[in-house]
Design a protein around this motif. Structure first.
Motif, PDB file in Angstrom:
ATOM      1  N   GLU A  23       0.829  -1.199   0.000  1.00  0.00           N
ATOM      2  CA  GLU A  23       0.000   0.000   0.000  1.00  0.00           C
ATOM      3  C   GLU A  23       0.869   1.257   0.000  1.00  0.00           C
ATOM      4  O   GLU A  23       0.540   2.250  -0.658  1.00  0.00           O
ATOM      5  CB  GLU A  23      -0.930   0.006   1.213  1.00  0.00           C
ATOM      6  CG  GLU A  23      -2.050  -1.027   1.157  1.00  0.00           C
ATOM      7  CD  GLU A  23      -3.146  -0.654   0.172  1.00  0.00           C
ATOM      8  OE1 GLU A  23      -2.978   0.327  -0.577  1.00  0.00           O
ATOM      9  OE2 GLU A  23      -4.167  -1.365   0.134  1.00  0.00           O
ATOM     10  N   ASP A 117      -9.720   5.577  -1.992  1.00  0.00           N
ATOM     11  CA  ASP A 117      -9.583   4.169  -2.396  1.00  0.00           C
ATOM     12  C   ASP A 117      -8.738   3.397  -1.388  1.00  0.00           C
ATOM     13  O   ASP A 117      -9.058   2.250  -1.036  1.00  0.00           O
ATOM     14  CB  ASP A 117      -8.951   4.083  -3.791  1.00  0.00           C
ATOM     15  CG  ASP A 117      -9.899   4.492  -4.906  1.00  0.00           C
ATOM     16  OD1 ASP A 117     -11.126   4.564  -4.641  1.00  0.00           O
ATOM     17  OD2 ASP A 117      -9.430   4.736  -6.021  1.00  0.00           O
ATOM     18  N   ARG A 121      -9.887   0.192   1.308  1.00  0.00           N
ATOM     19  CA  ARG A 121      -9.228  -1.107   1.412  1.00  0.00           C
ATOM     20  C   ARG A 121      -8.612  -1.349   2.788  1.00  0.00           C
ATOM     21  O   ARG A 121      -8.175  -2.460   3.078  1.00  0.00           O
ATOM     22  CB  ARG A 121      -8.132  -1.228   0.341  1.00  0.00           C
ATOM     23  CG  ARG A 121      -8.647  -1.228  -1.083  1.00  0.00           C
ATOM     24  CD  ARG A 121      -7.537  -1.653  -2.043  1.00  0.00           C
ATOM     25  NE  ARG A 121      -6.391  -0.756  -1.995  1.00  0.00           N
ATOM     26  CZ  ARG A 121      -6.252   0.316  -2.774  1.00  0.00           C
ATOM     27  NH1 ARG A 121      -7.217   0.631  -3.640  1.00  0.00           N
ATOM     28  NH2 ARG A 121      -5.168   1.083  -2.677  1.00  0.00           N
TER      29      ARG A 121
END
Length: 235
Positions: A23, A117, A121
């Protein structure tokens, strides 16, 4: 302005250091890192709020223009602070004020869609940001209460205590603030006139609670200021 520079900041930023390496890599690829010189505006009041901003290095002040055209300092931001996120979270909202670099500063810009986004997640990141926004809301509520109820000296004392915690370094003479703020800046942040703030500073200096050294403010008696901020007389 120079082109964006490569960076790897996420491990040092409290809101993002728990993200996985994957990430963090994804954010690296979609984040813009930009330098700003002292006095340069990062954005102006009324500009579209399409980006989340994070202070990576330096100091930023948030200012708002009055109907008379004067710019009023509302708060000071330090490395790790996420700012103007409330406006950026809602599409079409303009920036309610300006952000201006107080010294050479580096800003990270993340487009609102990219960060939303990532939040979608990562529920843990969502919780961290909710807590962060909750803390910001409490600060605003406390400030509003202080403006309504506290005496002028208490407001200034509370402001100095807060600045000492966020931007103070210990020296043999006391706690030196690492940012340069004029008395007008401090008056704006305390919701007072310059004349009132100047009188209070004179009293604090006479009591040897504070002084100025090389244009930086030095706090000599933090317990006395804390006692005043908490509505009790210092011993």
């Amino acid at each position: 302005m120079p082109p964006p520079k490569p960076h790897r900041p996420w491990q040092t930023l409290p809101l993002f250091n728990r993200l996985s390496s994957a990430e963090q890599d994804a954010l690296d690829r979609q984040t813009i890192e930009l330098p700003f010189t002292k006095g340069e505006f990062i954005f102006r009041q009324g500009d579209p709020a399409e980006w989340f901003h994070i202070v990576k290095e330096g100091t930023v002040k948030c200012v708002k223009s009055t109907p008379e055209g004067r710019e009023v300092t509302l708060k000071v931001l330090r490395p790790g602070d996420l700012f103007c996120c409330e406006a950026s979270a809602f599409a079409g909202s303009p920036h309610p004020g300006c952000a201006q670099a107080m010294e050479p500063t580096t800003i990270l810009k993340i487009h609102r869609k990219t960060l939303l986004d990532v939040i979608e997640r990562n529920p843990r990141l969502a919780i961290e940001i909710i807590q962060y926004l909750g803390d910001r809301l409490r600060e605003v509520q406390e400030q509003a209460k202080a403006f309504a109820l506290d005496r002028a000296e208490q407001r200034v004392a509370s402001l100095l205590v807060d600045l000492a915690k966020k931007a103070g370094v210990s020296t043999p003479d006391g706690i030196r603030l690492t940012i340069r703020l004029t008395q007008q800046d401090l008056a704006d942040m305390a919701g007072l006139t310059l004349e009132t703030t100047s009188r209070i500073f004179s009293r604090f200096k006479k009591a040897r609670w504070i002084s100025r050294a090389s244009r930086y403010l030095v706090i000599h008696d933090l317990p006395a200021l804390t006692a005043l901020a908490n509505h009790s007389a210092p011993s």
